[in-house]
Enzyme design. Structure first.
Site, mmCIF file in Angstrom:
data_model
loop_
_atom_site.group_PDB
_atom_site.id
_atom_site.type_symbol
_atom_site.label_atom_id
_atom_site.label_comp_id
_atom_site.label_asym_id
_atom_site.label_seq_id
_atom_site.Cartn_x
_atom_site.Cartn_y
_atom_site.Cartn_z
ATOM 1 N N ASP A 139 -83.783 16.613 26.074
ATOM 2 C CA ASP A 139 -85.139 16.741 25.544
ATOM 3 C C ASP A 139 -85.167 17.492 24.216
ATOM 4 O OD1 ASP A 139 -86.785 15.242 27.060
ATOM 5 O OD2 ASP A 139 -87.522 16.854 28.341
ATOM 6 N N ASP A 444 -91.197 18.674 41.084
ATOM 7 C CA ASP A 444 -90.265 18.281 42.135
ATOM 8 C C ASP A 444 -90.889 18.382 43.528
ATOM 9 O OD1 ASP A 444 -90.442 21.001 41.747
ATOM 10 O OD2 ASP A 444 -88.324 21.307 41.341
HETATM 11 O O1 UPG Z 1 -89.301 19.826 28.899
HETATM 12 C C1 UPG Z 1 -88.390 20.041 29.660
HETATM 13 C C2 UPG Z 1 -88.259 21.261 30.349
HETATM 14 C C3 UPG Z 1 -87.171 21.446 31.189
HETATM 15 N N1 UPG Z 1 -86.228 20.483 31.328
HETATM 16 C C4 UPG Z 1 -85.043 20.720 32.194
HETATM 17 O O2 UPG Z 1 -85.427 21.134 33.473
HETATM 18 C C5 UPG Z 1 -84.397 21.879 34.063
HETATM 19 C C6 UPG Z 1 -84.957 23.085 34.775
HETATM 20 O O3 UPG Z 1 -85.377 24.037 33.862
HETATM 21 P P1 UPG Z 1 -85.017 25.590 34.022
HETATM 22 O O4 UPG Z 1 -85.626 26.300 32.886
HETATM 23 O O5 UPG Z 1 -83.588 25.762 34.272
HETATM 24 O O6 UPG Z 1 -85.869 25.953 35.277
HETATM 25 P P2 UPG Z 1 -85.463 26.589 36.680
HETATM 26 O O7 UPG Z 1 -86.546 27.502 37.050
HETATM 27 O O8 UPG Z 1 -84.110 27.129 36.710
HETATM 28 O O9 UPG Z 1 -85.549 25.262 37.546
HETATM 29 C C7 UPG Z 1 -86.015 25.145 38.874
HETATM 30 O O10 UPG Z 1 -87.406 24.879 38.920
HETATM 31 C C8 UPG Z 1 -87.845 23.700 38.247
HETATM 32 C C9 UPG Z 1 -89.326 23.534 38.530
HETATM 33 O O11 UPG Z 1 -90.049 24.602 38.039
HETATM 34 C C10 UPG Z 1 -87.099 22.483 38.746
HETATM 35 O O12 UPG Z 1 -87.445 21.380 37.960
HETATM 36 C C11 UPG Z 1 -85.612 22.736 38.633
HETATM 37 O O13 UPG Z 1 -84.873 21.643 39.105
HETATM 38 C C12 UPG Z 1 -85.254 23.961 39.431
HETATM 39 O O14 UPG Z 1 -83.859 24.218 39.361
HETATM 40 C C13 UPG Z 1 -83.420 22.241 32.961
HETATM 41 O O15 UPG Z 1 -82.250 21.484 33.117
HETATM 42 C C14 UPG Z 1 -84.168 21.854 31.714
HETATM 43 O O16 UPG Z 1 -83.331 21.437 30.699
HETATM 44 C C15 UPG Z 1 -86.357 19.271 30.675
HETATM 45 O O17 UPG Z 1 -85.508 18.409 30.789
HETATM 46 N N2 UPG Z 1 -87.438 19.085 29.850
#
Ligand code: UPG
Ligand code: MN
Length: 730
Positions: A139, A444
């Site tokens: 992204d 999710d």
């Molecule tokens: O515009 C966006 C924003 C985020 N992401 C991806 O989403 C994932 C999760 O983002 P992260 O900042 O790591 O969030 P976490 O809080 O660690 O993620 C948890 O919580 C999210 C929901 O809030 C779920 O989508 C994730 O799978 C879950 O691991 C990462 O790989 C990002 O690169 C995108 O692809 N596009």
């Protein structure tokens, strides 16, 4: 091949239920007695402390209600076991194609080297390479990430055969080289050393490009894919980029041992400032569309860019559920636990989520299936696409027909680009009935629940060896902000038409609705928790009694509930392999999250509903500066900047300190020991809040590193406390 008798998986019911119910039953009794006490001792109108009494009573009613909700997941935890040997025996030739989706967003907070480690780890799965397809959604539309992917695809040609040859368990090279000890004997020794050198060289090339912030012309000349970037390309304004880096069907695509390679695809969907593109859910939906045209795997694994595969058998484990002849057709997704490689010994920020994995998920599974938590989850493609469950419609996994028509990859890439364009989804069901749902920071969970409401089951599978290893937040503010996003998302679900009780009504069992709703109430929990933290302490210095005195019989239910719930939670933590210190840290983080993240989630959700603020997705950084990392390793809590969240935490700590000192002075000077008897529980609560906040006092007064609490935060919270002290309370 002849089919073996017997199912591919087994379900076992958790043990020791009678004891647990005895405990829960006595807690219920304790809670009821507390409520009776509260209801029968309300101060008369005009009497001192009536408002405080009412507030505390309301908080206790809420806690009781919330505790009641949590009982649902304690009802019937189940544990699953798979028979992979049976799967290989009966279905080895019919294994379905798997599409792995990895999402990344920003090369500065999600460094390409982290991303490609995740990418390389999934390539090392024990699975026929011609049936494995890996897609990366970027992204950030970053040339640096793209370059890293090119490097990694080349490195993979050595890495995949190496993993197979040495039965590598740590499938991500960074983990492998840091965690396993090199064999001393030849020829293994030189092969390992050579592989490590290859990895280090690749890493330094990628890191050099990061430092430079660009790719040299020399490298650019080596791959036509770089022509997709120009000086005008920016992360939020560029056309769709799709590059099939390795086409698995190409006879020439071989690893260095001559075996077939998985298909590897890079995608950066189109971005334009005019379009709100629904964050990760939007990225996954674009991947769903383009992968359908390329490999069309019937099973999809979604992972975050920092979630390395760590168990070569996970695909086969998941297939044991999907391919089971009796029950397999009922399952839509199989969720694995998300574990973390960068936790500290005593888990300072309570990021292991051990209790969630060991208690909550098996409990939900027993109620009808866990939620989908975004990462580490295998899906049936059809279900993600919106298909309804039907008993008659057994889906044949083995029959899949990739929609590829072209033999020339470049024409294929061009043809499918519009599937990743900004406007493609306009006036379609994407984000509503199809794909991942839009409009919620926990897309999710909402998507998973709607799949369940379409009649599907889900499974939670937690094998002995951790199936995935990711990166947990390494500073307090990261942890709190991450929790705030979740809390906000869940609360939004509660207020939306996807509220488990409304949307699930008639479609899922009540138990499951309750189980799903537990997190939806997180945001609301903040209010009663704040009441319980502030009011008894303020009343302590103002001479208002809120609890029965030690000598009263009514003291018993309070003592019972407080003691037993603490003992039980310690016992449960120890049982699941946490230390006492972990439990203590966990308790502190629980308190911090409730009083800050959950509170902000509540406020922001309301503001969003009123249209005052917009949706955001604050990404959790996967890197920290060097000094902060050192403090993290030493388990020193990281503050470092000013933030309203820290002001709240600091105020809670200071206020309780003031109240305790004030209370003690009252005992010594005015009231005598009798006051201690009557105020015992208030003293206890106040004392607990001071002890648990020790890191705050330390960071305010005794530390001078960069991670301490800024003077301005300390001063402003002191000012708030002083004002609160002088407010006349009756
Ligand atoms: O515009 C966006 C924003 C985020 N992401 C991806 O989403 C994932 C999760 O983002 P992260 O900042 O790591 O969030 P976490 O809080 O660690 O993620 C948890 O919580 C999210 C929901 O809030 C779920 O989508 C994730 O799978 C879950 O691991 C990462 O790989 C990002 O690169 C995108 O692809 N596009
Ligand atoms: Mn993450």
């Amino acid at each position: 091949m002849e089919r073996m008798e017997g199912r591919l998986f087994e379900v076992k019911v958790g043990k020791g239920r009678a004891w647990k119910w005895l405990y829960e039953g006595s807690m219920l009794l304790g809670l009821l007695l507390i409520w009776v006490y509260r209801a029968s001792h309300v101060p008369e109108a005009g009497e001192k402390g009536r408002w405080a009494w009412t507030a505390v009573f309301a908080a206790e009613l809420w806690f009781g209600f919330y505790w009641f909700l949590t009982l649902s997941v304690r009802w019937n935890p189940i544990y699953r076991y798979t028979y992979k040997d049976r799967l290989s025996h009966s279905f080895e030739d019919e294994l379905p194609a798997i599409d792995v989706f990895i999402c990344t967003t920003d090369p500065t907070i999600e460094p390409p080297i982290v991303v490609i480690n995740t990418f390389l780890s999934v390539l090392a799965y024990d699975y026929p390479p011609e049936k494995l397809n890996v897609y990366l959604s970027d992204d950030g539309g970053s040339i640096l990430t793209f370059y890293a992917m090119i490097e990694a695809s080349l490195f993979a040609k050595s890495w995949i055969p190496f993993c197979k040859k040495f039965n590598v368990m740590y499938m991500a090279p960074s983990l492998f080289f840091s965690k396993s000890s090199i064999p001393i004997q030849e020829p293994s020794f030189s092969k390992w050393a050579a592989m490590e050198k290859l990895y280090e060289e690749m890493k330094s090339r990628i890191e050099a490009s990061m430092k430079l912030g660009d790719i040299s012309n020399e490298i650019k000349a080596g791959h036509e894919g770089f022509t997709n970037w120009s000086s005008k390309t920016s992360s939020n304004d560029h056309h769709a980029i799709i590059k099939i880096l390795i086409d698995g069907r190409d006879q020439n695509a071989r690893d260095f041992e001559g075996f077939a390679m998985p298909t590897i695809v890079y995608m950066a969907r189109e971005k334009h400032p005019k379009y709100q593109l629904n964050f990760k859910a939007g990225a996954l939906n674009a991947l769903l569309r383009i992968s359908e045209q390329i490999s069309n795997g019937s099973i999809i694994l979604t992972i975050d860019c920092d979630m390395c595969a760590n168990n070569v058998e996970s695909i086969r484990d998941a297939l044991c559920f999907f391919m089971d002849e009796e029950r397999g057709h009922e399952y839509a997704f199989v969720q694995f636990p998300q574990s973390f490689e960068n936790l500290t010994k005593q888990d300072l920020y309570a990021s292991s989520f051990k209790m969630i994995h060991k208690v909550y998920f098996p409990g939900l599974d027993g109620l009808g299936g866990p939620m989908y938590t975004g990462s580490c989850c295998f899906h049936r493609r059809d279900c993600l696409n919106g298909r309804k469950y039907s008993e008659l419609n057994k889906i044949e996994l083995k029959r899949e027909n990739p929609k590829i028509q072209e033999t020339n990859m470049i024409t294929l890439e061009e043809r499918i680009k519009n599937l990743a364009s900004c406007s493609y989804e306009e006036n379609t069901q994407w984000g509503k009935e199809m794909g991942l749902k839009y409009g919620c920071p926990v897309e999710d969970v909402m998507t998973g629940f709607s799949i369940k409401c379409r009649g599907w089951k889900s499974a939670y599978f937690s094998p002995k060896r951790e199936p995935f290893l990711g990166l947990a937040p390494t500073t307090l503010s990261q942890a709190l902000i991450q929790h705030k996003r979740w809390s906000e998302g869940y609360f939004q679900i509660l207020l939306s038409k996807f509220c488990p009780f409304l949307y699930g009504f008639g479609k899922t069992k009540l138990g499951l609705q309750v189980g799903y709703s537990i997190c939806c109430f997180w945001a609301i929990n903040s209010i009663p928790t704040l009441i319980y933290i502030f009011i008894p302490s303020i009343c302590l210095i103002n001479g208002i009694f809120l609890f029965p005195s030690v000598s009263s019989l009514w003291f018993m239910p309070f003592a019972f509930v407080m003691t037993f719930s603490t003992v039980f939670s310690i016992w449960e933590s120890l049982l699941h392999g946490l230390t006492l210190k972990c439990w203590w840290n966990d308790t502190r983080m629980w308190l911090y999250k409730r009083t800050t993240s959950d509170l902000f989630a509540l406020v922001d959700t309301i503001l969003r509903l009123l249209g005052i603020i917009d949706s955001t997705f604050v990404i959790t950084p996967k890197v920290a500066d060097e000094e902060a990392s050192k403090r993290y390793e030493k388990e020193i809590m990281e503050f470092g900047s000013t933030s309203p969240m820290f002001t709240i935490l600091c105020t809670i700590a200071m206020l309780n300190l003031l109240c305790l000192v004030g209370g003690i002075i009252r005992v010594i000077i005015n009231e005598g020991v009798g006051y201690l008897d009557q105020m015992f529980l208030q003293f206890l609560l106040c004392g607990f809040l001071i002890i648990i906040n020790f890191p705050i006092f330390q960071a305010s007064f005794f530390r001078n590193d960069k991670g301490c609490i800024p003077m301005s935060t300390t001063l402003s919270s002191m000012a708030i406390v002083i004002v609160a002290y002088f407010i006349p309370i009756s």
